[in-house]
Design an enzyme around this catalytic site. Structure first.
Site, short mmCIF file in Angstrom:
data_model
loop_
_atom_site.label_atom_id
_atom_site.label_comp_id
_atom_site.label_asym_id
_atom_site.label_seq_id
_atom_site.Cartn_x
_atom_site.Cartn_y
_atom_site.Cartn_z
N GLY A 121 -5.68 4.69 -3.04
CA GLY A 121 -6.62 3.64 -2.70
C GLY A 121 -6.17 2.86 -1.48
CB SER A 122 -6.90 -0.62 -0.49
OG SER A 122 -8.31 -0.46 -0.50
CB THR A 123 -1.44 1.11 -1.57
OG1 THR A 123 -1.69 2.44 -2.05
CG2 THR A 123 -1.60 0.11 -2.71
CE LYS A 174 -8.65 -0.20 2.70
NZ LYS A 174 -9.43 -1.32 2.13
#
Length: 481
Positions: A212-214, A216
């Site tokens: 997920g957004s980790t 990014k």
């Protein structure tokens, strides 16, 4: 001698020669394979004829050996706080073999490692006293992680960014290795292996899932390293809403009111803006994102700590829409908690990624060091400037953004939340992620990654900040104490 007797004699001689050849082949070629066969009971009898050496955590043995009450297997393995340390020790079973540190250091722990033998032992083939395995695990960090995860399904890893020492590694639900260490534990083995929650899987190392957004953080590092953007405070070219290239699919942000249009990397991390990082991945191109991911350790299947971690993956051969989705840690991107802890560790350590390991030394029975693993070296994966910028942006996430539950009084903390889709069309409860670093007094540092796969919380209550960040905070507090 008549002809019939002569032919019979020659035939019998050939049979004898064939038997001799076969016996020689078995003795000299197949002997090791037969000796090592897991079905050869003599191996188990020899292995458990004496007490085994121990696995050491914080100066204390978390394993032991217990005299059995009969049969030809004299001792069996015991575990102190088995569920707490099972993700570290693995199990040693009289029937089902050994895994993780128990398996990797089997010869050392049962006394058959040649390094344990003195010259007389070598001549007489006497079995030496077993050695011990000293781990890098910090009991306080381990206990903090186990308690904070509680009855959640998930995993957590803590790493010292400077040395690569693994300070804590927990996978829940866990199991007690003592339940399957004997020779009559078939029912317990069946129950554990058939449990749909898979308590014997080490989720910290062996179960890569969408980060997920980790992820990014990896995309941001690639953008800064490639020069796409000069700093975390430079505005990006990021329309909001953002339509995936070649499609009519509009990529939404979790917070519709967040200032995500043309947001800086700092702001985009703070609010976890999907449009910014999806567009950033497309602008970079999949090859540059993949290159940066691989510097952190993605796409390698040889990450040994010394237990081998499953491969964390960044895909190839994608179209632009798929590349955009990888920018937010979806599509076919997968990562283990260990891998995401290493991302934060490298950022915390000024761009240097220290080699991760959870064994510091192995010793003989008298405590003499047979091998000291030291700190294992490091490799630069990004510039110091990029690391410094990302540290600062991650600090903003914790102080003002989506990661406020990771705050620790008296410490500098930076982090990144993540909520990863689960199931076809995101039909199942999402995964909650958090990865972070913390710096305390006396130069102490720690990097952490936590995933909560399932917690019983309602779908709308699942978030990295709500479920995973408190676990990370508990581990970081323990490491900085």
């Amino acid at each position: 001698m008549n002809k019939t007797i002569r032919h019979t004699s020659v035939f019998v001689l050939l049979l004898v020669l064939a038997l001799l050849v076969r016996a020689t082949w078995v003795q000299f070629h197949d002997s090791k394979a037969l000796a090592d066969d897991q079905l050869n009971r003599r191996n188990a009898i020899e292995q458990y004829a004496y007490p085994l050496g121990d696995i050491i955590v914080g100066g204390d043995a978390v394993t032991g050996s217990k005299r059995t009450k009969g049969g030809d297997l004299a001792y069996k393995r015991t575990y102190k706080d088995g569920p707490l340390y099972s993700a570290v020790t693995g199990y040693s079973s009289q029937v089902y073999g050994a895994t993780q540190l128990e398996g990797i250091y089997k010869d050392l722990l049962d006394g058959t490692d040649n390094r344990l033998k003195n010259p007389l032992d070598t001549l007489t083939n006497k079995r030496a006293d077993p050695g011990d395995v000293l781990t890098t695990i910090d009991p306080a960090v381990q206990k903090a992680a186990y308690k904070a995860l509680g009855d959640k399904k998930g995993a957590a890893v803590a790493v010292d960014p400077k040395t690569g020492k693994i300070l804590g590694m927990v996978s829940t639900p866990s199991y007690d290795p003592s339940r399957i260490s004997g020779s009559t534990d078939g029912d317990a083995w069946k129950a554990l292996t058939s449990d749909e929650d898979k308590p014997m899987v080490n989720r910290a190392l062996r179960q890569p899932l969408p980060p997920g957004s980790t992820f990014k953080l990896v995309v941001a590092a690639a953008a800064l390293e490639s020069g796409l953007y000069g700093s975390v405070d430079e505005k990006t070219a990021s329309p909001n809403p953002y339509t995936l290239p070649g499609t009519r699919t509009v990529l939404k942000n979790e917070n519709s009111s967040a200032p995500c249009e043309d947001a800086t990397i700092r702001t985009a991390l703070r609010y976890s803006c999907n449009n910014v990082f999806a567009k950033m991945a497309v602008d970079l191109g999949q090859d540059k994102v993949k290159s940066q991911a691989e510097k952190f350790g993605f796409n390698t299947d040889k990450l040994d700590v010394p237990v081998r971690a499953a491969k964390s993956s960044y895909p190839s051969g994608m179209d632009k829409a798929q590349t955009a989705l990888t920018g937010i840690g979806q599509f076919d991107v997968t990562a283990t908690p260990l891998q995401m802890a290493l991302v934060s560790a490298a950022i915390s350590n000024g761009g240097e990624l220290a080699s991760p390991h959870m064994v510091s030394k192995v010793t003989d029975a008298d405590g003499n060091v047979l091998r000291d693993f030291g700190d294992g070296g490091s490799e630069r994966v990004m510039s110091a400037g990029t690391a410094e910028g990302l540290q600062s942006a991650m600090k903003t996430v914790v102080e003002e953004g989506t990661g406020t539950n990771a705050k620790i009084d008296g410490a500098v903390v930076g982090g990144k939340t993540g909520t990863a889709q689960h199931g076809e069309n995101n039909s199942k409860t999402p995964y909650a992620w958090f990865t972070s670093y913390a710096k305390g007094g006396g130069g102490k540092e720690v990097a952490v990654a936590v995933i909560v796969e399932s917690s019983g919380a309602a779908r709308e209550e699942v978030s990295g900040n709500g479920l995973a960040a408190p676990v990370a905070a508990a581990m970081m507090k323990a490491a900085l104490r």
